[in-house]
Design a protein around this motif. Structure first.
Motif, PDB file in Angstrom:
ATOM      1  N   PRO A   1     -26.332  16.888  -7.114  1.00 52.41           N
ATOM      2  CA  PRO A   1     -25.677  17.189  -8.060  1.00 52.41           C
ATOM      3  C   PRO A   1     -25.890  18.762  -8.418  1.00 52.41           C
ATOM      4  N   GLY A   2     -26.972  19.055  -8.295  1.00 52.24           N
ATOM      5  CA  GLY A   2     -27.159  20.539  -8.612  1.00 52.24           C
ATOM      6  C   GLY A   2     -26.558  21.344  -7.774  1.00 52.24           C
ATOM      7  N   SER A   3     -26.598  21.337  -6.455  1.00 51.13           N
ATOM      8  CA  SER A   3     -25.903  22.249  -5.563  1.00 51.13           C
ATOM      9  C   SER A   3     -24.517  21.830  -5.275  1.00 51.13           C
ATOM     10  N   PHE A   4     -24.166  20.501  -5.658  1.00 46.46           N
ATOM     11  CA  PHE A   4     -22.714  20.404  -5.596  1.00 46.46           C
ATOM     12  C   PHE A   4     -21.576  21.109  -6.441  1.00 46.46           C
ATOM     13  N   ILE A   5     -21.889  21.431  -7.442  1.00 46.87           N
ATOM     14  CA  ILE A   5     -20.980  22.329  -8.323  1.00 46.87           C
ATOM     15  C   ILE A   5     -20.608  23.447  -7.616  1.00 46.87           C
ATOM     16  N   PRO A   6     -21.594  24.365  -7.330  1.00 51.18           N
ATOM     17  CA  PRO A   6     -21.232  25.907  -6.727  1.00 51.18           C
ATOM     18  C   PRO A   6     -20.581  25.700  -5.521  1.00 51.18           C
ATOM     19  N   ALA A   7     -21.015  24.463  -4.728  1.00 44.38           N
ATOM     20  CA  ALA A   7     -20.392  24.275  -3.366  1.00 44.38           C
ATOM     21  C   ALA A   7     -18.963  23.654  -3.610  1.00 44.38           C
ATOM     22  N   PHE A   8     -18.726  22.988  -4.747  1.00 49.00           N
ATOM     23  CA  PHE A   8     -17.301  22.595  -5.046  1.00 49.00           C
ATOM     24  C   PHE A   8     -16.347  23.745  -5.438  1.00 49.00           C
ATOM     25  N   LEU A   9     -16.807  24.526  -6.398  1.00 50.03           N
ATOM     26  CA  LEU A   9     -16.024  25.789  -6.744  1.00 50.03           C
ATOM     27  C   LEU A   9     -15.822  26.824  -5.448  1.00 50.03           C
ATOM     28  N   ASP A  10     -16.758  26.829  -4.438  1.00 50.04           N
ATOM     29  CA  ASP A  10     -16.693  27.479  -3.311  1.00 50.04           C
ATOM     30  C   ASP A  10     -15.440  27.005  -2.346  1.00 50.04           C
ATOM     31  N   ALA A  11     -15.392  25.532  -2.371  1.00 49.58           N
ATOM     32  CA  ALA A  11     -14.604  24.833  -1.275  1.00 49.58           C
ATOM     33  C   ALA A  11     -13.071  24.871  -1.973  1.00 49.58           C
ATOM     34  N   LEU A  12     -13.094  24.932  -3.389  1.00 47.52           N
ATOM     35  CA  LEU A  12     -11.705  25.033  -4.007  1.00 47.52           C
ATOM     36  C   LEU A  12     -11.172  26.569  -3.490  1.00 47.52           C
ATOM     37  N   TRP A  13     -12.000  27.536  -3.526  1.00 45.02           N
ATOM     38  CA  TRP A  13     -11.772  29.088  -3.219  1.00 45.02           C
ATOM     39  C   TRP A  13     -11.220  28.934  -1.826  1.00 45.02           C
ATOM     40  N   GLN A  14     -11.916  28.223  -0.942  1.00 48.81           N
ATOM     41  CA  GLN A  14     -11.656  28.388   0.530  1.00 48.81           C
ATOM     42  C   GLN A  14     -10.690  27.504   0.973  1.00 48.81           C
ATOM     43  N   LEU A  15      -9.996  26.682   0.113  1.00 46.05           N
ATOM     44  CA  LEU A  15      -9.225  25.593   0.810  1.00 46.05           C
ATOM     45  C   LEU A  15      -8.021  26.494   1.273  1.00 46.05           C
ATOM     46  N   ASP A  16      -7.644  25.740   2.374  1.00 45.10           N
ATOM     47  CA  ASP A  16      -6.492  26.255   3.137  1.00 45.10           C
ATOM     48  C   ASP A  16      -5.698  25.211   3.830  1.00 45.10           C
ATOM     49  N   ALA A  17      -4.567  25.490   4.584  1.00 42.69           N
ATOM     50  CA  ALA A  17      -3.722  24.543   5.077  1.00 42.69           C
ATOM     51  C   ALA A  17      -4.554  23.819   6.038  1.00 42.69           C
ATOM     52  N   GLU A  18      -5.324  24.436   7.079  1.00 43.35           N
ATOM     53  CA  GLU A  18      -6.232  23.730   7.915  1.00 43.35           C
ATOM     54  C   GLU A  18      -7.067  22.471   7.254  1.00 43.35           C
ATOM     55  N   ALA A  19      -7.713  22.960   6.268  1.00 43.88           N
ATOM     56  CA  ALA A  19      -8.556  21.953   5.773  1.00 43.88           C
ATOM     57  C   ALA A  19      -7.749  20.961   5.004  1.00 43.88           C
ATOM     58  N   LEU A  20      -6.608  20.956   4.491  1.00 47.39           N
ATOM     59  CA  LEU A  20      -5.925  20.033   3.714  1.00 47.39           C
ATOM     60  C   LEU A  20      -5.354  18.907   4.577  1.00 47.39           C
ATOM     61  N   GLN A  21      -5.286  19.490   6.173  1.00 46.23           N
ATOM     62  CA  GLN A  21      -4.716  18.494   7.251  1.00 46.23           C
ATOM     63  C   GLN A  21      -5.798  17.598   7.474  1.00 46.23           C
TER      64      GLN A  21
ATOM     65  N   GLN B   1       0.697  -1.164   0.124  1.00 53.61           N
ATOM     66  CA  GLN B   1      -0.090   0.036   0.075  1.00 53.61           C
ATOM     67  C   GLN B   1       0.738   1.291  -0.142  1.00 53.61           C
ATOM     68  N   PRO B   2       0.900   2.030  -1.059  1.00 61.55           N
ATOM     69  CA  PRO B   2       1.646   3.210  -1.204  1.00 61.55           C
ATOM     70  C   PRO B   2       1.342   4.122   0.012  1.00 61.55           C
ATOM     71  N   ASP B   3       2.521   5.035   0.521  1.00 61.38           N
ATOM     72  CA  ASP B   3       2.058   5.840   1.613  1.00 61.38           C
ATOM     73  C   ASP B   3       1.150   6.900   0.915  1.00 61.38           C
ATOM     74  N   PRO B   4       0.127   7.535   1.855  1.00 58.73           N
ATOM     75  CA  PRO B   4      -0.566   8.532   1.357  1.00 58.73           C
ATOM     76  C   PRO B   4       0.317   9.973   1.197  1.00 58.73           C
ATOM     77  N   VAL B   5      -0.325  10.607   0.485  1.00 61.81           N
ATOM     78  CA  VAL B   5       0.357  12.235   0.558  1.00 61.81           C
ATOM     79  C   VAL B   5      -0.011  12.785   1.694  1.00 61.81           C
ATOM     80  N   SER B   6       0.928  13.585   2.340  1.00 60.25           N
ATOM     81  CA  SER B   6       0.696  14.316   3.483  1.00 60.25           C
ATOM     82  C   SER B   6      -0.014  15.548   3.312  1.00 60.25           C
ATOM     83  N   GLY B   7      -0.750  15.983   4.097  1.00 63.05           N
ATOM     84  CA  GLY B   7      -1.463  17.187   4.356  1.00 63.05           C
ATOM     85  C   GLY B   7      -0.518  18.507   4.076  1.00 63.05           C
ATOM     86  N   ALA B   8       0.668  18.236   5.065  1.00 59.88           N
ATOM     87  CA  ALA B   8       1.516  19.422   4.898  1.00 59.88           C
ATOM     88  C   ALA B   8       2.076  19.529   3.583  1.00 59.88           C
ATOM     89  N   ILE B   9       2.501  18.346   2.894  1.00 61.82           N
ATOM     90  CA  ILE B   9       3.099  18.460   1.472  1.00 61.82           C
ATOM     91  C   ILE B   9       2.035  19.496   0.361  1.00 61.82           C
TER      92      ILE B   9
END
Length: 264
Positions: A244-264, A4-12
């Protein structure tokens, strides 16, 4: 698969995303007609600059200017194939990285032969589902259009072989994504089933992979980070979407809001 390959770390991933936003890459997307708007919006939400230039002469000029080139064969035509070849030639000459998304390769002859020929042009990255990777590596594999009939783990060995033969970092995506340069492999868990119920998430991921592949440093880590950025945004969007209809705008918003804390 024996390990099982190692998962990519949130810090990276957080480091790669910060570098991405600092560089704000200009991405030349020669992608399919179905996903152009969504792909552009995904790149914009992350802080990149998308452009869709498809005329052969202009595409060659632009790929030498852009930071990265995406070749997606989803709606391939013979005229578009000629423009793609011209763009790749110019990108290679200008030492700009290009990424291949071999949509539905293996099931259709023209695109399969075209993508095999493109491998000689040394893509920086390849992003595809398991069936497409198996077909591109010339092993047993055929999907149902854009749908994979194989689990991503079943294509890991083929992805590693393809990475070694092409020189590309290969991302085989599924419930778990695997990203390999032929020697090292990282696993990228996460995402959401809702991502398979809207058009364009895989194609948009390929554009994000192309953009991250243009960053200085370790391409394997950057491309694995691109996969995790998209899967993390999918998880966060699903938490608030009702379908699915509400997913797309939520997805774009999530990309915009991503930060180090979320990725951990």
């Amino acid at each position: 698969m024996n390990y099982q390959p190692d998962p990519v770390s949130g810090a990276i991933v957080a480091e790669s995303l910060a570098l991405f936003r600092q560089h704000a890459p200009l991405v030349h997307c020669m992608t399919n007609d179905v996903v152009q708007t969504f792909t552009a919006n995904v790149l914009l939400a992350l802080g990149a600059s998308p452009a869709m230039v498809i005329d052969a002469e202009e595409a060659a000029q632009f790929s030498a200017i852009a930071d990265a080139l995406l070749i997606n064969v989803g709606t391939l035509t013979r005229d578009r194939a000629s423009a793609m070849r011209a763009a790749i030639d110019a990108a290679v000459q200008a030492q700009k990285p290009w990424t291949l998304d071999p949509v539905a390769v293996g099931g259709l002859r023209f695109r399969s032969e075209f993508c095999q020929a493109l491998l000689l042009q040394r893509p920086r990255a390849i992003r595809a589902n398991a069936s497409e990777i198996l077909a591109l590596a010339q092993q047993v594999g055929q999907g149902r259009g854009v749908d994979s009939l194989h689990d991503s783990a079943a294509a890991l060995s083929a992805a590693q072989q393809l990475a070694r033969s092409s020189g590309a970092v290969v991302a085989v995506t599924g419930v778990v994504d695997y990203v390999t340069d032929g020697e090292r492999t990282l696993a990228v868990p996460g995402g959401s089933a809702l991502m398979t119920r809207v058009v364009g998430t895989g194609c948009a991921l390929s554009a994000v992979v192309a953009a991250f592949a243009a960053l200085p440093g370790d391409s394997l880590q950057h491309i694995a980070s691109a996969c995790r950025v998209i899967s993390c945004a999918g998880e966060r969007a699903t938490a608030t979407a009702s379908g699915p209809g509400s997913f797309i705008p939520a997805f774009l918003d999530a990309l915009w809001q991503l930060d180090a804390e979320a990725l951990q």
